[in-house]
Write a protein that holds these residues in place. Sequence first.
Motif, PDB file in Angstrom:
ATOM      1  N   ARG A  71      10.432  -8.247   7.571  1.00  0.00           N
ATOM      2  CA  ARG A  71       9.894  -7.469   6.451  1.00  0.00           C
ATOM      3  C   ARG A  71      10.700  -6.202   6.161  1.00  0.00           C
ATOM      4  NH1 ARG A  71       5.030  -7.091   8.117  1.00  0.00           N
ATOM      5  NH2 ARG A  71       4.328  -8.997   7.091  1.00  0.00           N
ATOM      6  N   PHE A  75      12.696  -5.657   2.696  1.00  0.00           N
ATOM      7  CA  PHE A  75      12.338  -4.499   1.880  1.00  0.00           C
ATOM      8  C   PHE A  75      13.583  -3.713   1.484  1.00  0.00           C
ATOM      9  CE2 PHE A  75      11.501   0.035   1.576  1.00  0.00           C
ATOM     10  CZ  PHE A  75      10.456   0.094   0.663  1.00  0.00           C
ATOM     11  N   ASP A  82       9.266  -6.856  -6.054  1.00  0.00           N
ATOM     12  CA  ASP A  82       8.347  -5.785  -5.645  1.00  0.00           C
ATOM     13  C   ASP A  82       9.000  -4.412  -5.778  1.00  0.00           C
ATOM     14  OD1 ASP A  82      10.240  -6.138  -3.718  1.00  0.00           O
ATOM     15  OD2 ASP A  82       8.852  -6.158  -2.026  1.00  0.00           O
ATOM     16  N   ALA A  85       7.081  -1.480  -4.166  1.00  0.00           N
ATOM     17  CA  ALA A  85       6.525  -1.684  -2.825  1.00  0.00           C
ATOM     18  C   ALA A  85       6.828  -0.488  -1.929  1.00  0.00           C
ATOM     19  CB  ALA A  85       7.091  -2.955  -2.214  1.00  0.00           C
ATOM     20  N   LEU A  87       7.225   0.571   2.299  1.00  0.00           N
ATOM     21  CA  LEU A  87       7.417   0.062   3.658  1.00  0.00           C
ATOM     22  C   LEU A  87       6.381   0.729   4.544  1.00  0.00           C
ATOM     23  CD1 LEU A  87       9.084  -1.661   5.608  1.00  0.00           C
ATOM     24  CD2 LEU A  87      10.620   0.286   5.917  1.00  0.00           C
TER      25      LEU A  87
END
Length: 210
Positions: A71, A75, A82, A85, A87
């Motif tokens: 992930r 990211f 996204d 988004a 983290l």
Amino acid sequence: MKAISKIEAAAQQLDTAIDLYFANVNGLAVYTLAYASFKVLFDVYPHQQNDGFCTQLDDIIAAEGWKSMSRPANFLKHADRDPNALLENYHPDQGMSVIGLATLLYRRLAGDFTPRMRAFDFLVEEAGYDELDVEEVDENTARVEHHGRVREAVRAMPRDQRVAFAQKKYHFFLENYERLNALIDECRTSGLTLTEIMNKHLLGSENTVD
């Protein structure tokens, strides 16, 4: 101009990740480089080794969750789906476990660590000496007790101080890598124990907390 193999490229990324980690400058860059190196080595491994190790490693990581491991890397690499988004639950030490897995794969593929990987492995063992049940090979009781007190003092430090202390040890290791290897060779050829070699050359004198 020269050709560079996948393993050599992964080693350069991994060495840089280790440098950045001990410099305590950019945990996100550490994770990106470490994960990229790990993925290359993980993908190459079954093409060069047929010992089933990657399957075992895959099972271990699957138990923890491949998604949670990938992930942060995803990211940092993508934003098409996204763009807004966040983290979540980021910690600057997250890259350490990825570095550890990547160095393990590299050693099995290349036959040995690079000096930076060996320094990282040594310092991880030092930090987790008791938890990892590292075997004590030094028979000098006073020195063993002193090193134990140093480890306790380091564990009590705030993170930035711990990393600064580790950085000092890291640079000492790299600057003295050839000398340390020569002492190990001396130990093997002379019949002296490691304790006798350490007594003779006063190794460990750098292991102090300022």
